[in-house]
Scaffold this motif. Structure first.
Motif, PDB file in Angstrom:
ATOM      1  N   TYR A  85       0.834  -1.207   0.000  1.00 11.07           N
ATOM      2  CA  TYR A  85       0.000   0.000   0.000  1.00 11.07           C
ATOM      3  C   TYR A  85       0.865   1.253   0.000  1.00 11.07           C
ATOM      4  CZ  TYR A  85      -4.200  -2.765   0.806  1.00 11.07           C
ATOM      5  OH  TYR A  85      -5.228  -3.652   0.697  1.00 11.07           O
ATOM      6  N   ARG A  86       1.966   1.209   0.733  1.00 11.17           N
ATOM      7  CA  ARG A  86       2.860   2.372   0.746  1.00 11.17           C
ATOM      8  C   ARG A  86       3.510   2.577  -0.615  1.00 11.17           C
ATOM      9  NH1 ARG A  86       5.197   1.079   6.672  1.00 11.17           N
ATOM     10  NH2 ARG A  86       3.534   2.104   7.827  1.00 11.17           N
ATOM     11  N   ALA A  87       3.885   1.490  -1.269  1.00  9.31           N
ATOM     12  CA  ALA A  87       4.461   1.603  -2.621  1.00  9.31           C
ATOM     13  C   ALA A  87       3.435   2.181  -3.587  1.00  9.31           C
ATOM     14  CB  ALA A  87       4.947   0.239  -3.106  1.00  9.31           C
ATOM     15  N   LEU A 121      -4.154   7.502  -2.989  1.00  9.88           N
ATOM     16  CA  LEU A 121      -4.744   8.018  -1.763  1.00  9.88           C
ATOM     17  C   LEU A 121      -5.361   6.890  -0.936  1.00  9.88           C
ATOM     18  CD1 LEU A 121      -5.595  10.486  -0.048  1.00  9.88           C
ATOM     19  CD2 LEU A 121      -7.716  10.469  -1.351  1.00  9.88           C
ATOM     20  N   ILE A 122      -6.110   6.024  -1.588  1.00 13.37           N
ATOM     21  CA  ILE A 122      -6.739   4.900  -0.883  1.00 13.37           C
ATOM     22  C   ILE A 122      -5.675   4.006  -0.266  1.00 13.37           C
ATOM     23  CG2 ILE A 122      -8.084   2.778  -1.216  1.00 13.37           C
ATOM     24  CD1 ILE A 122      -9.739   4.425  -3.310  1.00 13.37           C
ATOM     25  N   ALA A 123      -4.614   3.738  -1.017  1.00 16.64           N
ATOM     26  CA  ALA A 123      -3.532   2.918  -0.484  1.00 16.64           C
ATOM     27  C   ALA A 123      -2.891   3.566   0.739  1.00 16.64           C
ATOM     28  CB  ALA A 123      -2.484   2.675  -1.566  1.00 16.64           C
ATOM     29  N   ARG A 124      -2.700   4.879   0.677  1.00 17.99           N
ATOM     30  CA  ARG A 124      -2.121   5.602   1.813  1.00 17.99           C
ATOM     31  C   ARG A 124      -3.017   5.462   3.036  1.00 17.99           C
ATOM     32  NH1 ARG A 124      -1.850  10.551  -0.428  1.00 17.99           N
ATOM     33  NH2 ARG A 124      -0.130   9.829  -1.695  1.00 17.99           N
ATOM     34  N   VAL A 125      -4.328   5.616   2.835  1.00 17.68           N
ATOM     35  CA  VAL A 125      -5.272   5.487   3.947  1.00 17.68           C
ATOM     36  C   VAL A 125      -5.270   4.053   4.487  1.00 17.68           C
ATOM     37  CG1 VAL A 125      -7.721   5.602   4.614  1.00 17.68           C
ATOM     38  CG2 VAL A 125      -6.728   7.401   3.182  1.00 17.68           C
TER      39      VAL A 125
END
Length: 181
Positions: A85-87, A121-125
């Protein structure tokens, strides 16, 4: 089920695998990628086989139970999930998905840019969510389980599932609203 309700005795464990392996694979692949998903599903069914007495003694629908086992197996893979998710948040490229062929590059460029921004954005969340909220949200969104099924899968009260899902959705919604501004 046989007259006594013994699903595994009547249909066999192979039938249980045949009915539910694909759904579990989709859930696990979305969480940790296709390579680790195969291992996670295999581990899930190994554990399920070792604990098959649970189903043989009255579990009406084994799918939430299997999702619960899979979620626990994925706990070991949590670092890989968060790293993915961070990547995605950094690069916009989802390392867990196989690239899909596009219809027309020119026609879809704007959609791709917006989708990539939202995906990042979704991955960051998702990477920042507490584990319980992420598990509940992904079981709801990917596996399409009901509150009761998620509660059974994670061995949580239904109210806890509802509040965890509400909190996760609120964080996601706020982030998407901020993106639209």
């Amino acid at each position: 089920m046989d007259p006594e309700g013994n699903l595994l005795i009547a249909d066999g464990f192979t039938a249980l695998y045949d009915r539910h392996a694909r759904a579990l694979y989709r859930y696990c692949a979305r969480r940790v990628g296709p390579d680790l998903a195969e291992d996670a599903v295999a581990q899930t069914f190994l554990i399920a086989f070792e604990r098959r007495h649970v189903i043989e003694h009255g579990t009406a629908d084994p799918l939430p139970w299997l999702y619960g086992i899979a979620t626990n197996v994925l706990l070991r893979h949590r670092r890989d999930e968060v790293r993915g998710y961070r990547a995605l948040a950094r690069t916009g490229a989802d390392p867990l998905l196989v690239p899909l062929a596009a219809d027309s590059h020119e026609a879809r460029t704007d959609d791709r840019v917006v989708a990539r921004q939202r995906a990042r954005l979704i991955a960051r969340v998702l990477a920042k969510l507490p584990a319980r909220q992420r598990d509940v949200l992904l079981l709801f969104a990917i596996a399409e389980l009901s509150y009761a099924e998620i509660a059974a899968a994670l061995d949580l009260p239904t109210g806890t599932v509802q509040s965890a899902l509400h909190r996760a959705r609120t964080k996601l919604r706020k982030a998407l609203e901020d993106l639209e501004r």
